[in-house]
Design a protein around this motif. Structure first.
Motif, short mmCIF file in Angstrom:
data_model
loop_
_atom_site.label_atom_id
_atom_site.label_comp_id
_atom_site.label_asym_id
_atom_site.label_seq_id
_atom_site.Cartn_x
_atom_site.Cartn_y
_atom_site.Cartn_z
N ASN A 1 -29.08 18.58 38.42
CA ASN A 1 -29.15 17.15 38.09
C ASN A 1 -27.95 16.70 37.27
O ASN A 1 -27.41 15.61 37.49
CB ASN A 1 -30.45 16.86 37.33
N ASN A 2 -27.53 17.54 36.32
CA ASN A 2 -26.36 17.19 35.52
C ASN A 2 -25.10 17.10 36.37
O ASN A 2 -24.27 16.21 36.19
CB ASN A 2 -26.16 18.22 34.40
N GLN B 1 -21.26 14.15 30.12
CA GLN B 1 -21.86 14.77 31.30
C GLN B 1 -21.20 16.09 31.65
O GLN B 1 -21.86 17.03 32.11
CB GLN B 1 -21.78 13.81 32.48
N ASP C 1 -25.01 16.37 39.58
CA ASP C 1 -25.11 15.16 40.41
C ASP C 1 -24.79 13.91 39.62
O ASP C 1 -24.13 12.99 40.13
CB ASP C 1 -26.52 15.06 41.01
N GLN C 2 -25.24 13.85 38.38
CA GLN C 2 -24.92 12.69 37.55
C GLN C 2 -23.42 12.61 37.28
O GLN C 2 -22.84 11.51 37.24
CB GLN C 2 -25.69 12.77 36.23
N GLN D 1 -19.06 8.81 28.76
CA GLN D 1 -20.05 9.28 29.72
C GLN D 1 -19.57 10.52 30.44
O GLN D 1 -20.33 11.48 30.65
CB GLN D 1 -20.38 8.18 30.73
N THR D 2 -18.28 10.52 30.82
CA THR D 2 -17.72 11.68 31.52
C THR D 2 -17.72 12.91 30.64
O THR D 2 -18.14 13.99 31.05
CB THR D 2 -16.28 11.36 31.99
N GLU E 1 -21.76 11.22 40.29
CA GLU E 1 -21.95 9.77 40.37
C GLU E 1 -20.94 9.05 39.48
O GLU E 1 -20.38 8.02 39.88
CB GLU E 1 -23.38 9.43 39.94
N ILE E 2 -20.70 9.57 38.29
CA ILE E 2 -19.72 8.96 37.39
C ILE E 2 -18.32 9.02 38.00
O ILE E 2 -17.55 8.06 37.93
CB ILE E 2 -19.74 9.66 36.02
N ASN F 1 -14.18 5.33 39.18
CA ASN F 1 -15.56 5.02 38.82
C ASN F 1 -15.91 3.61 39.32
O ASN F 1 -15.13 2.67 39.16
CB ASN F 1 -15.73 5.10 37.31
N THR G 1 -23.29 19.60 31.60
CA THR G 1 -23.29 20.56 32.71
C THR G 1 -22.91 21.95 32.22
O THR G 1 -23.55 22.95 32.59
CB THR G 1 -22.29 20.08 33.80
N ILE H 1 -22.08 13.35 46.50
CA ILE H 1 -23.12 14.11 45.82
C ILE H 1 -23.27 15.49 46.45
O ILE H 1 -23.60 16.48 45.76
CB ILE H 1 -24.45 13.34 45.88
#
Length: 480
Positions: A252-253, A187, A255-256, A183-184, A259-260, A61, A191, A265
């Motif tokens: 979107n979920n 997310q 992709d986020q 966060q992981t 990013e984490i 990360n 998803t 992407i």
């Protein structure tokens, strides 16, 4: 003879210079190389489990990588501050010509050492040639602070401050790890949550399409009216619209999450995680005790109190006059050989202190304020931890009750759907109850999975609140 001695001294001086220049250089590329390797590995993955996702996030990360570099930077700063107390060798030399004299040159070296108590010892050998002739000298000096700066805790203030900065950066990195794990987890389950909703919507859409085909046959046979067809078609459009929005949310979920995890992407990644509901039974008093024993924020507050107390002592010492005792001793001779028949010595007291010392007095008062504030922060941190743990426990308890309600709602919606389907097939009712039952069942199933996932994520938040989310061995050495 003099020329040979001069050349030996010059060679020795340049050797010292080369040693100074050839100091080791620290490399900071290791983290970046590991990150690139991990990204290549992640590119090969199509399915990532929750455990894999957490491991990937902790390895690569970008926020954590920056945190690692911050710790390395603070360590380098500490090494620089500690080097002030190493033996220092400063070679000096000069050569020149003048219209009034022949060639003049000078070669010397300052060898100094500052002790932890603040005493500075210096030895200065040197040879020179000038219009007054050739001479050789060897000087030694001591500078001893008598009031301000005398003692290890005062002379090494910058070193202790740097050590505190290193500990703080390690603690912040540890707290960053907790944040990234949460966060992981959030997310990954966000998803999966949208993925489950997609499944329910697609299943509902298939049922509605079958119902529409059957309704068309019944309408031709005169069993139902056109209003039943319109009702089914309108509901199909509503589900299709919701399906499109959910697909967008799902992408979107994902992709986020990418990013984490710091993976491309554009990669196609599917995540998996357990969604089994396993209620936990915790006693509030025991949970609070665990939190107060494990939360690193309390250790951080204790460190800040200790640092504030230390800085208060330093500020108080700085109120004293800056008085130094300086002692010097020299041996010298008039030839470029180390035969030094002459000697001299000096002893003096020096001071350059401001009489009013307004800055130092203000700093002392500010240090008092910082120390008192750190004590208040400790109590506030304890209360915040207790409040956070209680809030997470209450949230889990509420969600557990909500899951029981959702299960009952899904069961009732399933029974209502079977009844309305039977009535519609046998011409005992229109499709209003049938379409409404399908919508209620889909909503109940979606709400149930949302609450179950919310409960699972809540258990991770509770672990973070009591300080057990990150392994204890990852904290070893942070506050030492």
């Amino acid at each position: 003879m003099q020329y040979n001695i001069l050349m030996k001294i010059i060679c020795a001086t340049f050797s010292i210079v080369i040693v100074c220049i050839a100091s080791p250089v620290f490399s900071l590329t290791e983290v970046g190389e590991n990150m690139n390797t991990n990204i290549s590995t992640a590119n090969k993955l199509n399915t990532i489990s929750l455990t894999d996702a957490i491991e990937l996030a902790l390895r690569q990360n970008r926020s954590l990588v920056r945190g690692q570099l911050g710790v390395q930077s603070n360590n380098l700063t500490l090494n620089s501050q500690e080097s002030e107390f190493d033996i220092k060798v400063l070679p000096t030399g000069a050569v020149g010509y003048s219209s009034e004299s022949d060639e003049a040159w000078r070669v010397a070296a300052d060898i100094s050492k500052k002790t932890s108590s603040g005493v500075v010892a210096t030895v200065t050998p040197g040879v020179a040639n000038s219009e007054d002739g050739e001479n050789t000298g060897l000087g030694a000096s001591l500078r001893i602070p008598l009031l301000r700066g005398l003692g290890k805790q005062f002379s090494m203030d910058v070193v202790y401050s740097s050590r505190f900065a290193v500990k703080q950066s390690k603690i912040e990195y540890y707290k960053q790890q907790k944040t990234i794990i949460l966060q992981t987890v959030s997310q990954v389950y966000a998803t999966i949550q949208t993925q489950q909703k997609l499944g329910y919507l697609k299943k509902n859409l298939q049922g509605l399409e079958k119902h529409l085909a059957l309704a068309k046959l019944k309408e031709k046979a005169g069993v139902i009216t056109a209003i039943d067809l319109y009702r089914a078609e309108i509901r199909i459009k509503e589900v299709q619209e919701e399906l499109t929005a959910t697909i967008e949310l799902y992408e979107n979920n994902r992709d986020q999450l990418k990013e984490i995890l710091a993976i491309p992407i554009t990669g196609n990644v599917t995540v998996t995680a357990p969604i089994d509901f396993v209620p936990i039974d915790l006693v509030e008093s025991d949970t609070l005790e665990i939190a107060l024993e494990n939360r690193i924020e309390l250790e951080q507050s204790q460190l800040e109190i200790g640092e504030a107390k230390r800085k208060l002592a330093v500020a108080k010492n700085n109120l004293l006059p800056n008085v130094n005792l300086e002692i010097g001793y020299n041996k010298f001779g008039e030839q470029v050989v180390f035969d030094l028949p002459d000697e001299s010595w000096t002893i003096s007291l020096t001071s350059d202190t401001d009489i009013f010392r307004k800055v130092e007095k203000n700093e002392y008062q500010e240090s008092h304020i910082r120390h008192r504030r750190s004590l208040i922060n400790l109590e506030e941190t304890k209360q915040n931890i207790i409040q956070e743990v209680r809030a997470e426990l209450n949230s889990l308890e509420k969600q557990e009750k909500q899951i029981a309600i959702r299960k009952e709602q899904a069961k009732q919606a399933q029974g209502k759907l079977k009844l309305s389907e039977s009535k519609f097939r046998h011409g005992m009712a229109g499709n209003f109850d049938l379409i409404e039952s399908q919508s209620q069942l889909q909503r109940a199933q979606t709400d149930l999975i949302f609450d179950r996932i919310g409960y699972i994520v809540g258990t991770y938040r509770l672990r973070s609140a009591i300080g057990t989310l990150v392994a204890q061995n990852d904290r070893e050495g942070i506050t030492q």
